[in-house]
Design an enzyme around this catalytic site. Structure first.
Site, PDB file in Angstrom:
ATOM      1  N   ARG A 192       0.074   6.027  -7.069  1.00 41.93           N
ATOM      2  CA  ARG A 192      -1.223   6.586  -7.450  1.00 41.93           C
ATOM      3  C   ARG A 192      -1.214   8.104  -7.338  1.00 41.93           C
ATOM      4  NH1 ARG A 192      -4.881   4.003  -3.334  1.00 41.93           N
ATOM      5  NH2 ARG A 192      -6.400   5.471  -4.180  1.00 41.93           N
TER       6      ARG A 192
ATOM      7  N   SER B  64      -7.040   0.110  -0.155  1.00 45.95           N
ATOM      8  CA  SER B  64      -5.955   0.731   0.606  1.00 45.95           C
ATOM      9  C   SER B  64      -6.337   0.821   2.090  1.00 45.95           C
ATOM     10  CB  SER B  64      -5.676   2.116   0.025  1.00 45.95           C
ATOM     11  OG  SER B  64      -4.792   2.834   0.854  1.00 45.95           O
TER      12      SER B  64
ATOM     13  N   ASP C  41       0.820  -1.208   0.000  1.00 47.34           N
ATOM     14  CA  ASP C  41       0.000   0.000   0.000  1.00 47.34           C
ATOM     15  C   ASP C  41       0.852   1.255   0.000  1.00 47.34           C
ATOM     16  OD1 ASP C  41      -2.577   1.426   0.250  1.00 47.34           O
ATOM     17  OD2 ASP C  41      -1.623   2.149   2.086  1.00 47.34           O
TER      18      ASP C  41
END
Lengths: 434, 434
Positions: free
Chosen positions: A168, A183, A161
């Site tokens: 991201r 997430s 993550d």
């Protein structure tokens, strides 16, 4: 199996198999799937989605990318709470000791992230000496001894993550419901919980501006929790104006202590009580909202909740006397009042504008490297529904730097809408369970 | 302007401005926009497209990422031809000297790429001594002196495409019409042309398997050419079976020479003549197809086209005597015939299967590092519409390695469909202009 084959499947709107998803997340974690391949994949996920089965596996694979906690030795029910975040959202701080005082164990792990003010951990770290950086052993021992602990995420928890979030952020794929949900849930499910309560904020000061997307996010996360076998309940709560009167770091600790004393602001108390009651029910401590509320009122009235807060502050290295003497907390050196330009009723206090003002003052972080000024903040003297006279204070700025205060003012001057009639919106919009 | 903002716009289906596209391509070329950001962008382009205006600017920005050629000193009309590629597609080799012999200058630059057989340059390099690696000065001087040149792409031409193509290949964004079109057209438009003819192949042996996508690709490239001010005409031509009888490298040179002598196979000659005639019209040499065809037949009958092919071979370092003596070309050491299992009419020769067989023999490249064996290949003894008797040869393999020949056989055994009645499909499907 190759990364390109999986990207092509998702690009063409097909579902990935469980094996494919596990291979993808594992390979990305170790680096054999590259950042550019994962960037193409996350854009394909952003645009084509993940179905419920894919999402459950994706989350589970993320969770298993690192250490998964194991609290088998703790006999109490373990329940945690997560908020998608809003301005003035300090709910976790009074909630955790209240719920723990009723017999639920709370192994709360938070990220720090970026925001208009610090996160829960930053607020707690405004308490002199308090640390949220605990190694695994100390974390478990505090949890065992006190039934609650509030710490930062270690490097070993859900490393996929951390890597994926940074990617991201740099590639325009943050606001994707499946990616946000997995997430959040991968980190919470790694805490070995019996139950989880989610506070999904909706409104101008929240990540989700509209109720429909917030509802989808809530349902998606509840679905992931159920698929994992962890009972999860989500609340949609309104975040058009800040929660409570204080927006800052140390000042939000003061206000949290007020809630623990039973004299917190109405809106903050209401959200805290609703989520806390749900946690007691998920933990099997009480079986009705009424009973849960009575139990919570007891631990407040008896001082047990506040006392427990003092205990955990001390266990985490902080000065427990802050619970009786707020002057031990950092304070800004200057104050400035923003006054009402006209008389009337406050129809809106724009949370986003207040958040931006708080950020300008130095209460939050724009980049990971920014440091937070714990003493600065904004006190809202008038909130939605209040009547104000022309010239009366709308807000008080606490600041250390004149330039920063100057930068904050334009946001504040635009934040209040004053009209002729009062307005009122429900704070708790909906409850969503599996 | 940030990469994330532009990715978000394209992700959300918005059009990028000309400035944004130029900034993106320039920043990616120099590396300040990263591979992972461009990977997210190309996936967003794959799924949300580029409109005609965006595509014109995108192509122009790619073209200007490096050197743009300038042939102002060449007074002849400059026209080039590009094919999207197919099995046995050697059209450029006879076409270029034919058209140049009629007075059109052709500065043909090709990539090498991967494929079932080598590309045009690999085929040419099977001629002893011939090199397609020419520096700018030699390229221009051959073009000036002979009116034609056939060379590889230099490092300085459209560097953005080299980088972007490698990224697309690793991130599942190759088969995107706007990205394919801009890749092809940016390289062709950098050649400073007055006109361009495109051969867009359709069928089992082509990149575009169906007519609708091939038509869209053709229209898109014609649109980019028009927007750039370069008259562009595209032909859709069928690629269900290989073009001509030879699939290989040296063997395709032999067949190209046959076309230049006027005794090439019918299908290969037909496509070559149609595209060549279009080039004469685009170059203003003739103003009707009939006149152009007559002119082309003249330069074949007179031997001028073949003679010019010999000249350019020599100018590029090759042994020009190959045009009279094919035994100077590399030849495989072994032959094997695949025989017809039944009598009947050939209804189909699957180009993709033949391509795979050729690749197995070593005629093509699977990775950039692979070397090509110029002497191996497949001769098709029976093509669609031909009648065959049981036991008659369908194909002859020329090979150097028994294991590779073994690997090729299964593809060949499945390639022929033999039935009771002959079939026939038009080779030239359509002509598309601006």
């Amino acid at each position: 199996m190759t990364a390109v084959e999986l990207i092509e499947k998702k690009r063409d709107g097909e579902a990935l198999t469980a094996n494919e998803i596990r291979w993808l997340i594992d390979s990305y974690t170790v680096g054999t799937v590259t950042d550019y391949q994962m960037a193409a994949m996350t854009m394909a996920v952003f645009l084509n989605g993940l179905n419920a089965e894919e999402l459950a596996v994706w989350t589970d694979a993320m969770m298993h990318s690192g250490e998964v906690l194991d609290f088998d030795l703790i006999k109490k029910p373990k329940v945690d709470k997560h908020s998608t975040g809003g301005v003035g959202d300090k709910v976790s701080i009074p909630l955790v000791p209240m719920v723990a005082a009723c017999g639920v164990a709370i192994p709360m792990i938070s990220g720090r992230g970026l925001g208009h003010t610090g996160g829960t951990l930053d607020k707690l770290e405004s308490i002199p000496g308090f640390t949220a950086s605990l190694d695994r052993e100390r974390f478990t021992s505090i949890l065992e001894q006190h039934g609650l602990v509030m710490a930062g995420q270690s490097e070993s928890l859900v490393p996929a993550d951390r890597k994926l979030y940074a990617l991201r952020d740099a590639t325009g794929t943050v606001p994707s419901i499946p990616l946000i949900s997995s997430s959040i849930m991968s980190k919470k499910l790694a805490e070995d919980l019996d139950g989880l309560v989610l506070d999904v904020k909706v409104g101008s000061g929240a990540f989700m501006k509209d109720e429909a997307s917030a509802r989808t996010l809530a349902k998606t996360m509840v679905g992931i929790g159920s698929a994992h076998g962890t009972t999860t309940v989500a609340y949609l709560t309104r975040m058009n104006e800040p929660l409570g009167h204080e927006v800052g770091n140390a000042s939000e600790i003061v206000e949290s202590i007020a809630v623990l004393r039973g004299d917190g602001p109405a809106d903050l108390t209401e959200v805290t009580m609703v989520l806390a009651a749900e946690m007691l029910m998920l933990g099997g401590i009480e079986d009705s909202t009424d009973a849960a509320n009575r139990r919570l009122e007891q631990v407040i009235a008896s001082g047990e909740a506040l006392e427990l807060f003092g205990e955990v502050i001390e266990a985490q290295g902080g000065n427990r006397h802050v619970i009786d003497d707020p002057s031990l907390l950092p304070k800004a050196s200057h104050r400035f009042e923003v006054k009402a330009p006209i008389s009337g009723f406050v129809r809106e206090v724009d949370a986003l504008a207040i958040g931006r003002a708080a950020m300008s003052l130095g209460a939050g972080r724009e980049t990971k490297e920014d440091s937070i000024d714990p003493g600065v903040g904004i006190t809202l003297n008038a909130k939605t529904g209040d009547s104000v006279d022309q010239g009366a204070p709308l807000a008080t700025l606490a600041f250390n730097d004149h330039d920063r205060a100057e930068a904050a003012l334009p946001f504040l001057r635009e934040a209040w809408e004053i009209g002729e009639a009062p307005t009122r919106q429900e704070l708790i919009i909906d409850r969503i369970d599996g």
